[in-house]
Scaffold this motif. Structure first.
Motif, PDB file in Angstrom:
ATOM      1  N   LEU A 665     -43.191 -17.506  -8.254  1.00 14.22           N
ATOM      2  CA  LEU A 665     -43.128 -16.825  -6.943  1.00 14.22           C
ATOM      3  C   LEU A 665     -41.698 -16.455  -6.560  1.00 14.22           C
ATOM      4  CD1 LEU A 665     -45.640 -19.042  -4.922  1.00 14.22           C
ATOM      5  CD2 LEU A 665     -46.067 -16.825  -6.014  1.00 14.22           C
ATOM      6  N   LYS A 666     -40.771 -16.516  -7.518  1.00 16.69           N
ATOM      7  CA  LYS A 666     -39.362 -16.247  -7.216  1.00 16.69           C
ATOM      8  C   LYS A 666     -39.185 -14.898  -6.532  1.00 16.69           C
ATOM      9  CE  LYS A 666     -34.801 -15.708  -9.357  1.00 16.69           C
ATOM     10  NZ  LYS A 666     -34.046 -15.666 -10.617  1.00 16.69           N
ATOM     11  N   HIS A 667     -39.856 -13.878  -7.065  1.00 13.78           N
ATOM     12  CA  HIS A 667     -39.694 -12.526  -6.483  1.00 13.78           C
ATOM     13  C   HIS A 667     -40.182 -12.484  -5.032  1.00 13.78           C
ATOM     14  CE1 HIS A 667     -39.431  -8.213  -6.258  1.00 13.78           C
ATOM     15  NE2 HIS A 667     -40.705  -8.137  -5.902  1.00 13.78           N
ATOM     16  N   SER A 668     -41.279 -13.205  -4.730  1.00 17.76           N
ATOM     17  CA  SER A 668     -41.802 -13.222  -3.360  1.00 17.76           C
ATOM     18  C   SER A 668     -40.824 -13.900  -2.405  1.00 17.76           C
ATOM     19  CB  SER A 668     -43.148 -13.940  -3.326  1.00 17.76           C
ATOM     20  OG  SER A 668     -44.103 -13.272  -4.111  1.00 17.76           O
ATOM     21  N   PHE A 669     -40.172 -14.984  -2.894  1.00 19.57           N
ATOM     22  CA  PHE A 669     -39.163 -15.640  -2.048  1.00 19.57           C
ATOM     23  C   PHE A 669     -38.006 -14.678  -1.784  1.00 19.57           C
ATOM     24  CE2 PHE A 669     -40.527 -19.862  -1.365  1.00 19.57           C
ATOM     25  CZ  PHE A 669     -41.269 -20.260  -2.467  1.00 19.57           C
ATOM     26  N   GLU A 670     -37.573 -13.981  -2.822  1.00 18.28           N
ATOM     27  CA  GLU A 670     -36.409 -13.097  -2.684  1.00 18.28           C
ATOM     28  C   GLU A 670     -36.703 -11.920  -1.780  1.00 18.28           C
ATOM     29  OE1 GLU A 670     -34.380 -13.978  -7.063  1.00 18.28           O
ATOM     30  OE2 GLU A 670     -35.475 -12.130  -6.711  1.00 18.28           O
ATOM     31  N   GLU A 671     -37.942 -11.406  -1.804  1.00 25.17           N
ATOM     32  CA  GLU A 671     -38.292 -10.255  -0.967  1.00 25.17           C
ATOM     33  C   GLU A 671     -38.087 -10.562   0.509  1.00 25.17           C
ATOM     34  OE1 GLU A 671     -41.573  -7.404  -3.081  1.00 25.17           O
ATOM     35  OE2 GLU A 671     -42.275  -9.090  -1.908  1.00 25.17           O
ATOM     36  N   LYS A 672     -38.328 -11.797   0.951  1.00 23.88           N
ATOM     37  CA  LYS A 672     -38.166 -12.157   2.366  1.00 23.88           C
ATOM     38  C   LYS A 672     -36.941 -13.038   2.599  1.00 23.88           C
ATOM     39  CE  LYS A 672     -41.728 -12.883   4.971  1.00 23.88           C
ATOM     40  NZ  LYS A 672     -42.950 -13.435   5.570  1.00 23.88           N
ATOM     41  N   ASN A 673     -36.090 -13.131   1.572  1.00 22.01           N
ATOM     42  CA  ASN A 673     -34.851 -13.919   1.705  1.00 22.01           C
ATOM     43  C   ASN A 673     -35.168 -15.355   2.117  1.00 22.01           C
ATOM     44  OD1 ASN A 673     -32.081 -14.400   1.589  1.00 22.01           O
ATOM     45  ND2 ASN A 673     -31.755 -13.782   3.723  1.00 22.01           N
ATOM     46  N   LEU A 674     -36.210 -15.949   1.508  1.00 25.05           N
ATOM     47  CA  LEU A 674     -36.622 -17.306   1.851  1.00 25.05           C
ATOM     48  C   LEU A 674     -35.974 -18.318   0.889  1.00 25.05           C
ATOM     49  CD1 LEU A 674     -40.416 -16.671   2.488  1.00 25.05           C
ATOM     50  CD2 LEU A 674     -38.665 -17.072   4.210  1.00 25.05           C
ATOM     51  N   GLN A 675     -35.663 -19.480   1.407  1.00 20.28           N
ATOM     52  CA  GLN A 675     -35.154 -20.577   0.596  1.00 20.28           C
ATOM     53  C   GLN A 675     -36.277 -21.602   0.420  1.00 20.28           C
ATOM     54  OE1 GLN A 675     -32.003 -20.356  -0.623  1.00 20.28           O
ATOM     55  NE2 GLN A 675     -31.893 -18.383   0.454  1.00 20.28           N
ATOM     56  N   VAL A 676     -36.250 -22.297  -0.715  1.00 19.23           N
ATOM     57  CA  VAL A 676     -37.236 -23.350  -0.945  1.00 19.23           C
ATOM     58  C   VAL A 676     -36.492 -24.632  -1.277  1.00 19.23           C
ATOM     59  CG1 VAL A 676     -37.532 -22.718  -3.373  1.00 19.23           C
ATOM     60  CG2 VAL A 676     -39.297 -24.039  -2.215  1.00 19.23           C
ATOM     61  N   GLU A 677     -36.878 -25.721  -0.601  1.00 20.88           N
ATOM     62  CA  GLU A 677     -36.227 -27.020  -0.790  1.00 20.88           C
ATOM     63  C   GLU A 677     -37.281 -28.025  -1.243  1.00 20.88           C
ATOM     64  OE1 GLU A 677     -33.459 -30.198   1.719  1.00 20.88           O
ATOM     65  OE2 GLU A 677     -34.648 -28.702   2.763  1.00 20.88           O
ATOM     66  N   VAL A 678     -37.047 -28.648  -2.404  1.00 21.75           N
ATOM     67  CA  VAL A 678     -37.973 -29.638  -2.955  1.00 21.75           C
ATOM     68  C   VAL A 678     -37.332 -31.013  -2.801  1.00 21.75           C
ATOM     69  CG1 VAL A 678     -39.278 -30.395  -4.958  1.00 21.75           C
ATOM     70  CG2 VAL A 678     -38.878 -27.956  -4.579  1.00 21.75           C
ATOM     71  N   ILE A 679     -37.994 -31.922  -2.070  1.00 20.12           N
ATOM     72  CA  ILE A 679     -37.459 -33.266  -1.811  1.00 20.12           C
ATOM     73  C   ILE A 679     -38.366 -34.275  -2.513  1.00 20.12           C
ATOM     74  CG2 ILE A 679     -36.869 -34.943  -0.041  1.00 20.12           C
ATOM     75  CD1 ILE A 679     -36.519 -32.623   1.911  1.00 20.12           C
ATOM     76  N   THR A 680     -37.877 -34.843  -3.612  1.00 19.55           N
ATOM     77  CA  THR A 680     -38.671 -35.837  -4.362  1.00 19.55           C
ATOM     78  C   THR A 680     -38.195 -37.260  -4.099  1.00 19.55           C
ATOM     79  OG1 THR A 680     -37.222 -35.589  -6.292  1.00 19.55           O
ATOM     80  CG2 THR A 680     -39.135 -34.137  -6.148  1.00 19.55           C
ATOM     81  N   GLU A 681     -36.889 -37.451  -3.847  1.00 14.79           N
ATOM     82  CA  GLU A 681     -36.307 -38.764  -3.554  1.00 14.79           C
ATOM     83  C   GLU A 681     -36.693 -39.799  -4.620  1.00 14.79           C
ATOM     84  OE1 GLU A 681     -36.151 -38.296   1.302  1.00 14.79           O
ATOM     85  OE2 GLU A 681     -37.617 -39.655   0.392  1.00 14.79           O
ATOM     86  N   GLY A 682     -36.674 -39.373  -5.856  1.00 15.78           N
ATOM     87  CA  GLY A 682     -36.938 -40.298  -6.951  1.00 15.78           C
ATOM     88  C   GLY A 682     -38.368 -40.762  -7.060  1.00 15.78           C
ATOM     89  N   VAL A 683     -39.315 -40.041  -6.427  1.00 13.78           N
ATOM     90  CA  VAL A 683     -40.728 -40.448  -6.428  1.00 13.78           C
ATOM     91  C   VAL A 683     -41.344 -40.193  -7.806  1.00 13.78           C
ATOM     92  CG1 VAL A 683     -42.991 -39.847  -5.511  1.00 13.78           C
ATOM     93  CG2 VAL A 683     -41.057 -40.125  -3.966  1.00 13.78           C
ATOM     94  N   ASP A 684     -42.144 -41.159  -8.277  1.00 12.08           N
ATOM     95  CA  ASP A 684     -42.889 -40.970  -9.527  1.00 12.08           C
ATOM     96  C   ASP A 684     -44.003 -39.950  -9.264  1.00 12.08           C
ATOM     97  OD1 ASP A 684     -45.106 -43.083 -11.541  1.00 12.08           O
ATOM     98  OD2 ASP A 684     -44.215 -41.106 -11.921  1.00 12.08           O
ATOM     99  N   SER A 685     -43.922 -38.789  -9.910  1.00  4.21           N
ATOM    100  CA  SER A 685     -44.881 -37.721  -9.618  1.00  4.21           C
ATOM    101  C   SER A 685     -45.819 -37.440 -10.784  1.00  4.21           C
ATOM    102  CB  SER A 685     -44.124 -36.431  -9.241  1.00  4.21           C
ATOM    103  OG  SER A 685     -43.247 -36.040 -10.293  1.00  4.21           O
ATOM    104  N   ILE A 686     -45.979 -38.404 -11.709  1.00 10.06           N
ATOM    105  CA  ILE A 686     -46.885 -38.213 -12.854  1.00 10.06           C
ATOM    106  C   ILE A 686     -48.239 -38.836 -12.494  1.00 10.06           C
ATOM    107  CG2 ILE A 686     -47.327 -38.765 -15.273  1.00 10.06           C
ATOM    108  CD1 ILE A 686     -44.323 -38.797 -15.714  1.00 10.06           C
ATOM    109  N   VAL A 687     -49.266 -37.997 -12.453  1.00  6.70           N
ATOM    110  CA  VAL A 687     -50.617 -38.455 -12.141  1.00  6.70           C
ATOM    111  C   VAL A 687     -51.592 -37.843 -13.151  1.00  6.70           C
ATOM    112  CG1 VAL A 687     -50.103 -38.661  -9.682  1.00  6.70           C
ATOM    113  CG2 VAL A 687     -51.058 -36.539 -10.566  1.00  6.70           C
ATOM    114  N   ILE A 688     -52.835 -38.353 -13.134  1.00  6.78           N
ATOM    115  CA  ILE A 688     -53.894 -37.779 -13.969  1.00  6.78           C
ATOM    116  C   ILE A 688     -54.528 -36.639 -13.181  1.00  6.78           C
ATOM    117  CG2 ILE A 688     -56.036 -38.206 -15.219  1.00  6.78           C
ATOM    118  CD1 ILE A 688     -53.615 -39.719 -16.301  1.00  6.78           C
ATOM    119  N   CYS A 689     -54.398 -35.421 -13.699  1.00  9.26           N
ATOM    120  CA  CYS A 689     -54.935 -34.280 -12.955  1.00  9.26           C
ATOM    121  C   CYS A 689     -55.151 -33.101 -13.902  1.00  9.26           C
ATOM    122  CB  CYS A 689     -53.982 -33.847 -11.826  1.00  9.26           C
ATOM    123  SG  CYS A 689     -52.412 -33.196 -12.424  1.00  9.26           S
TER     124      CYS A 689
END
Length: 812
Positions: A665-689
């Protein structure tokens, strides 16, 4: 006296000048370059140190000065509007089609004779010749001497006149070339406006498209569209752009008597082109004061449909305007006004049709409520709920007249400010509602009209007077039994004949309901009396009566179930209809884009660069992807409905899935000059899915966040570990936060239902109402949960959870 040799040399110089001017038509790039060549060439046969070329537009009665080389007045000459009414010497040359050779005294004398003074700095000698093509004056060519009264001889005007025909032809030919380009651009503009009728979703979008299209061919930095309501004699401004910081009113009342320049265009049905002086003269003639900031140039054209003026389109310049603007803007505005009017009227007709459909639907709901409601309180509430779709009923009152007590009683009112349940006989003469009952006629009044009526009645108002008030009599059979009225304390002239007609229809339904309730009460009273007699005479009949009552209760319950089932069916049918209408729009829009861009690529393949063709194909490809996404959503919802959605469960990093979606979705963010911030804080994000399905959920939530976020904002994605039951169960919680338009509180619980959209987004951003329903099914299939809440500072937070305890399996 000139010798034969001198005459011969002069003739050769003139012939050479004529040749150079003729040749300049083909060798110069535009009119400005041609004017410079004309000036330079004339300088070889006559002194043209102080020289200008004037062009006259008969349609706008305006003289512009596209070229000026003046040793004294070294600035751009201001255009002369309403030239035929001025004392301009240049206009006299154009009007008479004859050359003028004047000394200073003769200039003053002629200006006086024309009823004015000298325009500009007076010169010692002034010499001008008309520019004539096919016996039509297109302008004038003027040279003058400010210091030397002997610089020119009268014979010099013959020299200037001898080349004027060739100059006029050269200018006309170059104008024709420019006119051809202008017409091509004008046709393109008209096509864009015409196409906007089908391409835009509502009137506001249409106004923006009209403004954008006009900006390509005329200066519309300060621009507005005014719509005239003849019934209310009121102007509204649904679209305005003003870079001067001028305050724009919501509306303008009493247009037919106002000093507004826009009102003058509406009243006369003719274009107005005025400089600052002419604006003040008009306002003075109308007997008022200037409304808003005065502009240096004001251009307004009427919007006419079916031979009736319904609005105006206006542009204005607050800075020094150019000759080109004064010359071209009026012509362009006049040229496109008919198409603009047609576009607006057609779109308004569509809006009116939708409004009429909504009116019919509302009346249908009210009619159903009249027959289905158990009591009047329930009926009145249903009527209010239905009417909210088409009219502002925040302050709505039903007043019933008690003839025996001579009072108006208000069994239902939403007016929390002044509502009193009874208006007693002592003060009834000052009650507006009582006047409706007494006179048996409809009344629409603004604040001043209310004051006038109350003063005439010799009393004091009941409560605070409103800015707008409308009331209609309530009739049962042939008897007036009361009145219903609505009011607005903030906005003037809110109600018109359409609102009154709706109130009349509602009053009719309320009258029917009151008749029915009265009949039911009489029936109940008779039934009670009969029941008492039956009880007194025989217990057996009492038992029979009890059985009969039980049967009636069963029938009532059955009837209520039928009503509920009917409502459920109607709601399902409405949801289906809305979905089909929405889906039709959603499918047609990208399909139109694909067809339009492929058509443009085919038609212009041989005429435009490869990059342009590539652009068309890219646009078609983008629209195709959108169309494919819609189809995928339809297929997914179909699989979910059929229980055939399959999942491949295996260990996966949700943070990596999110990163992948962000890249897509990089192009969609750039079209509206939007920033995206991902906050994980060291969280284990591996799940069965299922990696693909969870990516589908993330992409849907991010796409919605992009769509409804204002430009330049930040979208935040948070990862949190959630422990349940003292750590026995652990979930990964993922939240997507935006600062968009939010969701009404009452719609938060239904936003994940199939075919459901928020009322904040239905008419603006589009969508099918399937995306969030699919997300919910996918998350539930993973034994997780998904919900949404509004942020206090604006926007929404969508959150879903995934359990860490999960099996690696493939299942449906």
């Amino acid at each position: 006296m000139k010798s034969d040799v001198q005459y011969k040399k002069q003739a050769e110089a003139i012939n050479k000048a004529l040749f150079l001017i003729s040749n300049a038509v083909n060798s110069t790039f535009d009119l400005d370059a041609l004017y410079k060549v004309i000036h330079r060439t004339l300088g070889t046969i006559i002194n043209v140190d102080s020289f200008f070329i004037a062009i006259y537009d008969e349609v706008t009665d305006c003289i512009t000065f596209p070229f000026n080389s003046d040793v004294i007045d070294q600035y751009e000459l201001e255009s002369i509007t309403n030239a035929s009414k001025t004392s301009s010497l240049t206009w006299e040359v154009i009007r008479s089609k004859k050359p003028l050779f004047l000394n200073k005294e003769e200039q003053y004398h002629l200006a006086q004779k024309l009823g004015g003074g000298i325009i500009g700095t007076p010169s010692e000698l002034w010499m001008g010749v008309p520019l004539i093509v096919r016996n039509q004056v297109i302008g004038a060519m003027v040279t003058q001497s400010y210091n030397d009264p002997q610089l020119y001889q009268e014979s010099d005007i013959d020299i200037l006149a001898s080349v004027s025909d060739q100059v006029a032809i050269a200018i006309e030919r170059k104008q024709w070339e420019g006119e051809t380009k202008y017409r091509e651009l004008l046709i393109k503009t008209l096509f864009e406006i015409s196409n906007a009728i089908n391409a835009t979703s509502d009137l506001n979008e249409l106004y923006k498209t009209i403004h954008l299209s006009l900006s390509r061919i005329v200066n519309v930095d300060n621009f507005y569209i005014a719509i005239y309501d003849k019934e209310r004699d009121r102007l509204t401004f649904p679209y305005e752009v003003d870079k001067s910081g001028d305050y724009f009113p919501e509306g303008l009342e009493n247009v037919s008597q106002s000093t507004s320049m826009t009102g003058e265009v509406i009243r006369t049905g003719k274009p107005l082109i005025m400089d600052l002086e002419e604006q003040y003269k008009l306002v003075e003639r109308l007997g008022g004061e200037m409304i808003g900031n005065p502009s240096k140039l004001w251009i307004g054209v009427p919007l006419i449909a079916n031979n009736e003026v319904f609005g105006a389109m206006v542009t204005q310049s607050y800075s020094e305007f150019t000759s080109k603007m004064a010359r071209e803007s009026p012509r362009i505005m006049i040229s496109v006004s008919e198409q603009v009017a047609l576009a607006i009227q057609r779109k308004r007709a569509v809006e009116d049709l939708k409004q009429r459909e909504l009116h019919l639907k509302t009346l249908y709901e009210i009619s159903n409520a009249t027959h289905a409601s158990k009591d009047l309180d329930e009926l009145f509430q249903k009527i209010i709920d239905a009417m909210k779709n088409i009219v502002d009923v925040l302050d709505f009152t039903i007043a019933i007249y008690d003839k025996d007590k001579d009072i108006l009683h208000s069994p239902f009112s939403t007016d929390l400010e002044t509502h009193d349940h009874s208006i007693e006989a002592v003060s009834r003469s000052c009650s507006l509602a009582f006047q409706v009952v007494k006179n048996g006629r409809t009344m629409i009044m603004n604040k001043s009209e209310q004051e006038e009526m109350i003063n005439n009645l010799g009393g004091n108002p009941i409560g605070r007077l409103s800015e707008s008030w409308a009331g209609v009599p309530l009739i049962s059979g042939k008897e007036i039994i009361g009145a219903i009225f609505t009011q607005d304390y903030q906005r003037a002239n809110m109600f018109d004949s359409k609102h009154v007609n709706m109130l009349k229809l509602v009053a009719e339904q309320i009258g029917i309901a009151i008749d029915r309730v009265r009949a039911e009460n009489e029936l109940k009273q008779a039934h009670d009396e009969l029941e008492q007699r039956v009880k007194e005479r025989t217990l057996e009949l009492a038992k029979t009566n009890q059985e009969l009552k039980a049967e009636i209760n069963n029938r009532v319950a059955t009837e209520q179930k039928l009503i509920y089932a009917k409502q459920q069916a109607e709601e399902a049918n409405m949801a289906k209809s809305e979905f089909l209408a929405n889906m039709s729009h959603e499918l047609r829009t990208p399909m139109h884009h694909i067809l339009n861009y492929t058509r443009m690529g085919i038609e212009k393949f041989d005429d435009v660069a490869v990059e342009k063709v590539k652009h068309y194909l890219n646009q078609a490809n983008t629209s195709g992807k959108k169309l494919m996404q819609l189809l995928d959503n339809l297929l997914d919802i179909s699989r979910l409905e059929a229980g055939k959605m399959s999942y491949e469960m295996k260990a996966a990093d949700v943070a990596a899935i999110v990163s992948g979606v962000i890249r897509e979705l990089k192009h969609s963010f750039e079209e509206k000059n939007l920033q995206v911030e991902v906050i994980t804080e060291g969280v284990d994000s591996i799940v069965i899915c299922d990696t693909f399905r969870i990516g589908q959920v993330v992409q849907n939530l991010l796409t919605n966040a992009i769509r409804y976020s204002p430009e330049g904002e930040t979208i935040t994605i948070r990862f949190i570990i959630e422990d349940v039951a003292d750590g026995k169960f652990r979930f990964l919680r993922v939240s997507v936060e935006d600062s968009g338009i939010g969701i009404p509180k009452e719609e938060l619980s239904s936003i994940f239902d199939k075919f459901t959209q928020s009322s904040n987004t239905k008419t603006g951003a589009g969508g099918t109402g399937l995306g969030l329903a699919i997300c919910q099914e996918i998350v539930r299939a993973h034994r997780g949960n998904i919900w949404v809440k509004n942020r206090k500072e604006g926007g929404t937070i969508f959150t879903f959870t995934l359990p860490f305890q999960q099996q690696e399996v493939c299942y449906s």
